[in-house]
Design a protein around this motif. Sequence first.
Motif, PDB file in Angstrom:
ATOM      1  N   VAL A 227       6.494  -1.082 -10.933  1.00  0.00           N
ATOM      2  CA  VAL A 227       6.397  -0.990 -12.232  1.00  0.00           C
ATOM      3  C   VAL A 227       7.719  -1.563 -11.986  1.00  0.00           C
ATOM      4  O   VAL A 227       7.958  -2.184 -13.594  1.00  0.00           O
ATOM      5  CB  VAL A 227       6.887  -0.348 -12.266  1.00  0.00           C
ATOM      6  CG1 VAL A 227       5.163   1.114 -12.328  1.00  0.00           C
ATOM      7  CG2 VAL A 227       7.305   1.021 -11.793  1.00  0.00           C
ATOM      8  N   PHE A 228       9.113  -2.369 -11.401  1.00  0.00           N
ATOM      9  CA  PHE A 228       9.472  -3.793 -11.310  1.00  0.00           C
ATOM     10  C   PHE A 228      10.045  -3.951 -10.333  1.00  0.00           C
ATOM     11  O   PHE A 228       9.935  -3.327  -9.573  1.00  0.00           O
ATOM     12  CB  PHE A 228      10.566  -2.011 -12.311  1.00  0.00           C
ATOM     13  CG  PHE A 228      12.220  -3.133 -12.602  1.00  0.00           C
ATOM     14  CD1 PHE A 228      12.495  -3.551 -13.810  1.00  0.00           C
ATOM     15  CD2 PHE A 228      12.996  -2.703 -11.815  1.00  0.00           C
ATOM     16  CE1 PHE A 228      13.041  -4.325 -14.341  1.00  0.00           C
ATOM     17  CE2 PHE A 228      14.518  -3.042 -12.168  1.00  0.00           C
ATOM     18  CZ  PHE A 228      14.432  -4.394 -13.934  1.00  0.00           C
TER      19      PHE A 228
ATOM     20  N   VAL B  96      14.794  -5.014  -5.005  1.00  0.00           N
ATOM     21  CA  VAL B  96      14.843  -3.774  -5.515  1.00  0.00           C
ATOM     22  C   VAL B  96      12.936  -3.590  -6.131  1.00  0.00           C
ATOM     23  O   VAL B  96      12.778  -4.075  -6.991  1.00  0.00           O
ATOM     24  CB  VAL B  96      15.467  -2.845  -5.416  1.00  0.00           C
ATOM     25  CG1 VAL B  96      14.799  -1.172  -6.092  1.00  0.00           C
ATOM     26  CG2 VAL B  96      16.902  -3.276  -4.897  1.00  0.00           C
TER      27      VAL B  96
ATOM     28  N   GLU C 284      10.174  -0.731  -6.930  1.00  0.00           N
ATOM     29  CA  GLU C 284      10.365  -0.048  -7.887  1.00  0.00           C
ATOM     30  C   GLU C 284       8.599   0.584  -7.707  1.00  0.00           C
ATOM     31  O   GLU C 284       7.985  -0.817  -8.986  1.00  0.00           O
ATOM     32  CB  GLU C 284      11.237   0.262  -9.057  1.00  0.00           C
ATOM     33  CG  GLU C 284      12.078  -0.403  -8.758  1.00  0.00           C
ATOM     34  CD  GLU C 284      13.325   1.543  -8.884  1.00  0.00           C
ATOM     35  OE1 GLU C 284      12.491   2.218  -8.841  1.00  0.00           O
ATOM     36  OE2 GLU C 284      14.787   1.029  -9.389  1.00  0.00           O
ATOM     37  N   SER C 285       8.509   1.647  -7.042  1.00  0.00           N
ATOM     38  CA  SER C 285       6.770   1.671  -7.945  1.00  0.00           C
ATOM     39  C   SER C 285       6.572   3.175  -8.501  1.00  0.00           C
ATOM     40  O   SER C 285       8.362   3.166  -9.061  1.00  0.00           O
ATOM     41  CB  SER C 285       6.410   2.188  -6.403  1.00  0.00           C
ATOM     42  OG  SER C 285       6.928   3.199  -5.686  1.00  0.00           O
ATOM     43  N   VAL C 286       5.715   3.060  -9.099  1.00  0.00           N
ATOM     44  CA  VAL C 286       6.251   4.041  -9.472  1.00  0.00           C
ATOM     45  C   VAL C 286       6.336   5.678  -8.917  1.00  0.00           C
ATOM     46  O   VAL C 286       7.504   6.604  -9.381  1.00  0.00           O
ATOM     47  CB  VAL C 286       4.575   5.174  -9.608  1.00  0.00           C
ATOM     48  CG1 VAL C 286       4.278   6.423 -10.180  1.00  0.00           C
ATOM     49  CG2 VAL C 286       4.379   4.004 -10.567  1.00  0.00           C
ATOM     50  N   LYS C 287       6.299   5.878  -7.709  1.00  0.00           N
ATOM     51  CA  LYS C 287       6.795   7.003  -6.948  1.00  0.00           C
ATOM     52  C   LYS C 287       8.475   6.571  -6.265  1.00  0.00           C
ATOM     53  O   LYS C 287       9.208   7.835  -6.342  1.00  0.00           O
ATOM     54  CB  LYS C 287       6.412   6.708  -5.616  1.00  0.00           C
ATOM     55  CG  LYS C 287       4.814   7.320  -5.653  1.00  0.00           C
ATOM     56  CD  LYS C 287       3.781   7.511  -4.227  1.00  0.00           C
ATOM     57  CE  LYS C 287       3.626   5.469  -3.851  1.00  0.00           C
ATOM     58  NZ  LYS C 287       2.936   6.145  -2.545  1.00  0.00           N
ATOM     59  N   THR C 288       8.741   5.203  -5.816  1.00  0.00           N
ATOM     60  CA  THR C 288      10.533   5.412  -5.257  1.00  0.00           C
ATOM     61  C   THR C 288      10.705   4.011  -5.483  1.00  0.00           C
ATOM     62  O   THR C 288       9.528   2.874  -6.263  1.00  0.00           O
ATOM     63  CB  THR C 288      10.152   5.646  -3.977  1.00  0.00           C
ATOM     64  OG1 THR C 288      11.141   5.556  -3.488  1.00  0.00           O
ATOM     65  CG2 THR C 288       9.392   4.978  -2.997  1.00  0.00           C
ATOM     66  N   ALA C 289      12.247   3.366  -5.113  1.00  0.00           N
ATOM     67  CA  ALA C 289      12.344   1.943  -5.732  1.00  0.00           C
ATOM     68  C   ALA C 289      12.542   1.969  -3.204  1.00  0.00           C
ATOM     69  O   ALA C 289      13.298   1.903  -2.784  1.00  0.00           O
ATOM     70  CB  ALA C 289      13.853   2.210  -6.211  1.00  0.00           C
TER      71      ALA C 289
ATOM     72  N   SER D  82       9.373 -10.329 -13.019  1.00  0.00           N
ATOM     73  CA  SER D  82      10.181  -9.534 -13.760  1.00  0.00           C
ATOM     74  C   SER D  82       8.569  -8.994 -15.483  1.00  0.00           C
ATOM     75  O   SER D  82       8.805  -8.270 -15.351  1.00  0.00           O
ATOM     76  CB  SER D  82      10.672 -10.286 -15.124  1.00  0.00           C
ATOM     77  OG  SER D  82      12.087 -11.210 -14.130  1.00  0.00           O
ATOM     78  N   GLY D  83       7.942 -10.050 -16.130  1.00  0.00           N
ATOM     79  CA  GLY D  83       7.289  -9.259 -16.373  1.00  0.00           C
ATOM     80  C   GLY D  83       6.004  -9.173 -15.696  1.00  0.00           C
ATOM     81  O   GLY D  83       5.204  -7.878 -16.622  1.00  0.00           O
TER      82      GLY D  83
ATOM     83  N   ASP E  47       0.853  -1.342  -0.159  1.00  0.00           N
ATOM     84  CA  ASP E  47       0.012   0.402   0.041  1.00  0.00           C
ATOM     85  C   ASP E  47       1.169   0.784  -0.352  1.00  0.00           C
ATOM     86  O   ASP E  47       0.572   2.009  -0.718  1.00  0.00           O
ATOM     87  CB  ASP E  47      -0.993   0.094   1.406  1.00  0.00           C
ATOM     88  CG  ASP E  47      -2.025  -0.819   1.132  1.00  0.00           C
ATOM     89  OD1 ASP E  47      -2.369  -1.472  -0.138  1.00  0.00           O
ATOM     90  OD2 ASP E  47      -2.907  -1.029   1.864  1.00  0.00           O
ATOM     91  N   ALA E  48       2.246   1.164   0.780  1.00  0.00           N
ATOM     92  CA  ALA E  48       2.930   2.215   0.793  1.00  0.00           C
ATOM     93  C   ALA E  48       2.930   2.533  -0.424  1.00  0.00           C
ATOM     94  O   ALA E  48       3.859   3.611  -1.008  1.00  0.00           O
ATOM     95  CB  ALA E  48       3.583   2.063   1.804  1.00  0.00           C
TER      96      ALA E  48
ATOM     97  N   GLU F 299      13.685  -6.083  -9.273  1.00  0.00           N
ATOM     98  CA  GLU F 299      15.186  -5.848  -9.575  1.00  0.00           C
ATOM     99  C   GLU F 299      15.331  -7.672  -8.711  1.00  0.00           C
ATOM    100  O   GLU F 299      15.452  -7.515  -7.424  1.00  0.00           O
ATOM    101  CB  GLU F 299      15.975  -6.082  -8.880  1.00  0.00           C
ATOM    102  CG  GLU F 299      17.038  -5.491  -9.787  1.00  0.00           C
ATOM    103  CD  GLU F 299      18.028  -4.043  -9.216  1.00  0.00           C
ATOM    104  OE1 GLU F 299      18.422  -2.602 -10.000  1.00  0.00           O
ATOM    105  OE2 GLU F 299      18.896  -4.058  -8.809  1.00  0.00           O
TER     106      GLU F 299
ATOM    107  N   ASP G  96       1.354   1.607  -7.222  1.00  0.00           N
ATOM    108  CA  ASP G  96       1.041   0.777  -7.814  1.00  0.00           C
ATOM    109  C   ASP G  96       3.046   0.685  -8.816  1.00  0.00           C
ATOM    110  O   ASP G  96       3.956   1.038  -8.506  1.00  0.00           O
ATOM    111  CB  ASP G  96       0.967   1.486  -9.968  1.00  0.00           C
ATOM    112  CG  ASP G  96      -0.678   1.955  -9.625  1.00  0.00           C
ATOM    113  OD1 ASP G  96      -1.372   1.059  -8.285  1.00  0.00           O
ATOM    114  OD2 ASP G  96      -0.475   2.517 -10.212  1.00  0.00           O
TER     115      ASP G  96
END
Lengths: 363, 126
Positions: free
Chosen positions: B38-39, B57, B59-64, B83-84, B32-33, B41, B36
């Motif tokens: 997006v990646f 790692v 990664e969200s839209v906002k931060t890693a 990964s996908g 939640d924090a 690692e 969305d």
Amino acid sequence: MTATFKTALFDSHIAAGAKIGPFAGYDMPLYYKEGVLKEHEWVRSSAGLFDVSHMGQIYLEGAGVVPFLEKITPSNFAKAGTGVAKYTVMTNESGGIVDDLIITRVNDEKFLSVINAGCKEKDIAWIIDHLPADVKLVRLDDRALIALQGPKAEQVLREVLKIDASGLGYMRMMFIDGLIISRLGYTGEDGFEISVPEDRASDLWVKLLASQLVKPVGLAARDSLRLEMGYPLYGHDINDETTPLEADLGWVMGKGNEGFIGAGNVLGKTLKRKRVGVKLTDKGIAREGAEIRNDKNKVIGALTSGGHSPTLKSSIGMGYVDAAYANPGTKIFVTVRGNNIGAEIAALPFIPARTKSSKKAAA
Amino acid sequence: MPDNLKYTQEHEWLKIEDGNVAVLGITPYAQDALGDLVFVELPEVGRKLTKGEHFAVVESVKTAAEVYTPVAGEVIAVNDNLSGDPELIKKSFEEGWIAKIKLENPSDLEGLMDRAAYDKFTSSLD
């Protein structure tokens, strides 16, 4: 920063379930219930509603306003028609950018300007410092600003507000019923920014949101939308030390305007660095501050913005590189947590603009 | 959230399989924090992790967000499906795991929270 400000729409954001965060001294909606990616996609496919009331709105007026604007910006305003909006920058003595802004002609001796929230007080102080006796600055602090952006924006204005904007071109403004409606934005989509008296703002917001075509969109998606368009964000991609030419904003400079503040440090100077788009060709996400390297592992620049592109489903960014590496297609690396990720210089925008005039051009 | 898992203050969950393998993911609180995703690692299979090491790692839209392991051991599997489709992390505990770690010291598990303790911990954060 002491107190945080709230816009006239703050309560509406809370009611809509917004996640609030600080931005330029304001408590602003970062995203709403559906999240950043859905909001981003909604703007690209329908119409998103943004509260951008934190931005500054001012009038500059008086007999000397045109020469004054041609002094504080490198653009030309003498021939700008009534209702024509221009994107430009204010420059300082060293040729750096004080702020980027929109300036719209209201009548012969009056212009409306919208300035960045984070630069508002700095800009106003800067303007007042340079103001000649025959020009005055009027703050429109009692007006909110709402952006309606997306391919359905014109339809929404017609259906919800009974306003026919079909004849309003890109970068054109009209006054109607106390609203100032400008066909422009920060998303690359067709759309409008609507300046509205603060006491009418939440009525307008609620009315527009009632349309099935409209959803509220926060600052996070505003950032990913503008990044896909290669639009610079002040304080990140442009600042007091970047000149308009380094920032790849030479197109805002008007022919023959050689008398703007800092012109001697901009015109005719060889560019050492240039703002470019960066597209990762390998997996990863590169963000602001990441070093950009050449194939010999030498640092040639850094990202000033970066993140995931919901449209391209890959990582994109912007940054400054040594001018020798600025050509699109140049292979580079971006360093993330110590690893070099393959990338290339990309032409901006990353995706084609779909603003009104570009739609017409494509037809 | 299942009751039979272990939790960390860094918002990871661990499920113990066969007594000596920890399957690790991030909790709904962390999801939640982040917003969305997006990646992701992922670490290499075979990598030896020390207790407390950052090994992945998200990664969200906002931060890693770096993912840390509360247990020492070897990475014996990673969830390549992430990964996908990084958002799988949120779908379920079965599908959203990040890595499986073969425990070097099963005693590493001792300090971890159970469900009730973790719920209490997260409610103290809000």
